[in-house]
Design an enzyme around this catalytic site. Structure first.
Site, PDB file in Angstrom:
ATOM      1  N   SER A   1      23.130 147.239  28.685  1.00  0.00           N
ATOM      2  CA  SER A   1      24.393 148.203  28.694  1.00  0.00           C
ATOM      3  C   SER A   1      25.576 147.848  28.663  1.00  0.00           C
ATOM      4  O   SER A   1      26.912 148.301  28.159  1.00  0.00           O
ATOM      5  CB  SER A   1      24.371 148.869  30.002  1.00  0.00           C
ATOM      6  OG  SER A   1      24.522 148.317  31.212  1.00  0.00           O
TER       7      SER A   1
ATOM      8  N   HIS B   1      20.199 151.089  23.699  1.00  0.00           N
ATOM      9  CA  HIS B   1      20.495 151.402  24.873  1.00  0.00           C
ATOM     10  C   HIS B   1      20.560 152.767  25.294  1.00  0.00           C
ATOM     11  O   HIS B   1      21.357 153.689  24.661  1.00  0.00           O
ATOM     12  CB  HIS B   1      22.071 150.941  24.924  1.00  0.00           C
ATOM     13  CG  HIS B   1      22.892 151.259  26.114  1.00  0.00           C
ATOM     14  ND1 HIS B   1      23.950 151.684  26.341  1.00  0.00           N
ATOM     15  CD2 HIS B   1      22.275 151.182  27.440  1.00  0.00           C
ATOM     16  CE1 HIS B   1      24.527 151.793  27.465  1.00  0.00           C
ATOM     17  NE2 HIS B   1      23.458 151.627  28.390  1.00  0.00           N
TER      18      HIS B   1
ATOM     19  N   GLU C   1      22.100 154.510  21.829  1.00  0.00           N
ATOM     20  CA  GLU C   1      22.713 153.798  21.071  1.00  0.00           C
ATOM     21  C   GLU C   1      21.806 152.375  20.253  1.00  0.00           C
ATOM     22  O   GLU C   1      20.868 151.847  21.131  1.00  0.00           O
ATOM     23  CB  GLU C   1      24.007 153.019  21.743  1.00  0.00           C
ATOM     24  CG  GLU C   1      24.968 153.826  22.280  1.00  0.00           C
ATOM     25  CD  GLU C   1      25.981 153.349  23.099  1.00  0.00           C
ATOM     26  OE1 GLU C   1      26.984 153.782  23.090  1.00  0.00           O
ATOM     27  OE2 GLU C   1      25.489 152.346  23.943  1.00  0.00           O
TER      28      GLU C   1
ATOM     29  N   ASN D   1      30.156 153.392  26.660  1.00  0.00           N
ATOM     30  CA  ASN D   1      30.743 152.862  27.681  1.00  0.00           C
ATOM     31  C   ASN D   1      32.430 152.293  27.118  1.00  0.00           C
ATOM     32  O   ASN D   1      33.291 152.143  27.861  1.00  0.00           O
ATOM     33  CB  ASN D   1      30.164 151.603  28.365  1.00  0.00           C
ATOM     34  CG  ASN D   1      28.947 152.091  29.049  1.00  0.00           C
ATOM     35  OD1 ASN D   1      29.083 153.287  29.750  1.00  0.00           O
ATOM     36  ND2 ASN D   1      27.891 151.188  29.078  1.00  0.00           N
TER      37      ASN D   1
END
Length: 509
Positions: free
Chosen positions: A121, A142, A154, A192
């Protein structure tokens, strides 16, 4: 490497690994479960059997589908039993050396065409792959927790990744019922990375003393439409997870002011007030439930309201505001200048109330500003100058609360609360597009599904108006001289040309 993926190896059977195994098996992929902890792989299969049973009991899946998925989950005792897999996904501890070591070990077991995927991550896919003999077979895959419910993944291309590898992972994501989005190997990838704006700007607002945490959350939840306020969200995710991520991304972007963490969360982390799981974060909790939840600001009792003089930046805003004031029963003055008794109500974009009062040449002691960027039928935000008289504050609050809609009164700030946060959310997404980290479509899909925003940030920017958002950012820069608010070239150019923020650029080749 273009072969179809029918046998998956899964290393690491914790929460994330088990979730990936579940959706793969439900999609008809055989999954070989391996964990270095003795018995962990078998326990994971047993737990997944119980999970599938609950889904059957709730009518989510048929019994034969659950039986078929469980039959495809095969615990293995040694890592060597992953030979013959079409791909292996690692979901082990978030440690660069551990992941590198595992992938190099796997290279001695699997064949040359086996895809090696990492569920990292926060680590660089390229850095994880650098020790491999065949880094072109390594890609990021991910997922988000809980994997079966968070239907986005992802797919990250490292510097050396063969595009066919990512193509195969995107197809596998589709088979598993997830939306695959493709990203370059950059800090935070898409979700993120894009999520930095929401929390960090809210923390900056809180740190400046603009409003209490309950008001910040209420404005963004009720007025802007976010599912959770940012401070509520920090309590849910826990600061022992969230703050290190903020620091990591800030450092990886070489201290770009956009990503500056807050000393508030560092202090809370040191004090152990990390959120819901320990009973104390920005709010207090018992048994996972908030206690002593912040209450809305009490509506003042005002015997007689003053007349209201309105100043807006365009005719449409004036009509919108005057119509609301008429519905609330206000006496609206129509003169070019306010009378000596009038409450001066200004609706600026980007400016603080002090600057707005000066630009419109009104008495700061009788001035409040209102944010027209949010949904006024759900919530209203009023902003004082440092000189605003208490009687005028009370009158404005009482007036806008007349129909029962919530009102927040905040201290002076550039861009109120919602303007600041929404402009930063959209601007950061524009930067991600400008850097070609992902396509505009994938940015919107990833953020909407991964963060639960009501719209993708670029589509949201289109609905709010790129020109208006550019104005907000430019004014916040002019007042604060803070480069964190600098507009992205992607936003500036599209705003100036009247184009959609979702419009990609033609190829230069």
């Amino acid at each position: 490497m273009a072969r179809s993926i029918n046998i998956m190896g899964l290393v690491g059977t914790g929460v994330m690994g088990a979730g990936i195994a579940q959706i793969a098996a439900q999609a008809g992929v055989q999954v070989r479960l391996y964990d270095a902890r003795e018995g962990a792989a078998g326990d994971a299969r047993d737990n997944l059997g119980a999970t599938l049973g609950k889904l059957v009991a709730k009518g989510k899946i048929a019994q034969d589908a659950a039986d078929a998925a469980l039959a495809l989950l095969k615990p293995v005792a040694t890592i060597e039993e992953l030979a013959g897999c079409d791909m292996v996904v690692e979901a082990i501890v978030e440690n660069l050396d551990a992941k590198r070591g595992l992938l190099t070990q796997l290279e001695g077991i699997v064949d040359a065409e086996c895809i090696l995927a990492t569920n990292t991550s926060s680590l660089s896919v390229s850095a994880i792959a650098t020790a491999c003999r065949y880094p072109q077979r390594v890609a990021g895959f991910h997922f988000f927790n809980p994997v079966p419910l968070m239907r986005v993944v992802e797919v990250i291309d490292g510097i050396a990744t063969d595009p066919a590898v990512s193509d195969a992972l995107l197809e596998l994501a589709r088979r598993m019922g997830h939306t695959g989005v493709r990203a370059k190997d950059t800090p935070g990838f898409i979700v993120n990375h894009a999520g930095r704006a929401y929390g960090t700007e809210a923390l900056k607002i809180l740190g400046e003393g603009v409003a209490q945490q309950g008001e910040v959350d209420r404005i963004l939840r009720e007025g802007a439409g976010f599912r959770m306020g940012p401070l509520e969200l920090f309590d849910l995710t826990a600061l022992d997870v969230s703050h290190p991520v903020m620091e990591s991304i800030f450092n990886q972007f070489y201290h770009d002011p956009r990503y500056t963490p807050s000393p508030l969360t560092r202090q809370m982390l040191v004090a152990g007030r990390v959120g819901r799981k320990v009973g104390q974060g920005f709010y207090r909790y018992q048994n996972g439930q908030m206690v002593d939840a912040p209450q809305p600001q009490p509506v003042p009792s005002v015997e007689q309201l003053p007349p209201v003089w309105v100043a807006t930046e365009n005719a449409n805003d004036r009509q919108k505001l005057v119509e609301l004031l008429d519905q609330l029963g206000a006496q609206v003055e129509t003169g070019e200048r306010p009378s000596d008794q009038a409450l001066c109500l200004i609706a600026p974009y980007g400016y603080d109330a002090t600057t707005a009062a000066g630009r419109f040449g009104v008495d700061a002691a009788r001035t409040l500003c209102i944010d027209l960027l949010t949904d006024l039928s759900r919530h209203r935000t009023l902003m004082m100058t440092p000189a605003t008289h208490p009687d005028m504050r009370a009158a404005a609050h009482a007036l806008f609360a007349r129909d029962g809609v919530g009102v927040s009164v905040i201290r002076d700030s550039v861009g109120f609360v919602a303007q600041r946060v929404l402009a930063m959310v959209v601007n950061l997404a524009c930067d991600i597009a400008q850097q070609r980290i992902a396509s505009p479509e994938d940015i919107d899909q990833a953020v909407r599904l991964g963060l639960g925003y009501p719209q993708g940030p670029l589509a949201w920017g289109d609905s709010l108006g790129p020109r208006r958002l550019l104005t907000i950012l430019e004014r916040m820069v002019s007042v604060t001289n803070d480069p964190r608010y600098r507009p992205s070239p992607w936003l500036r150019r599209r705003a100036q040309l009247g184009l959609s923020l979702r419009l990609d650029e033609p190829s230069a080749v």
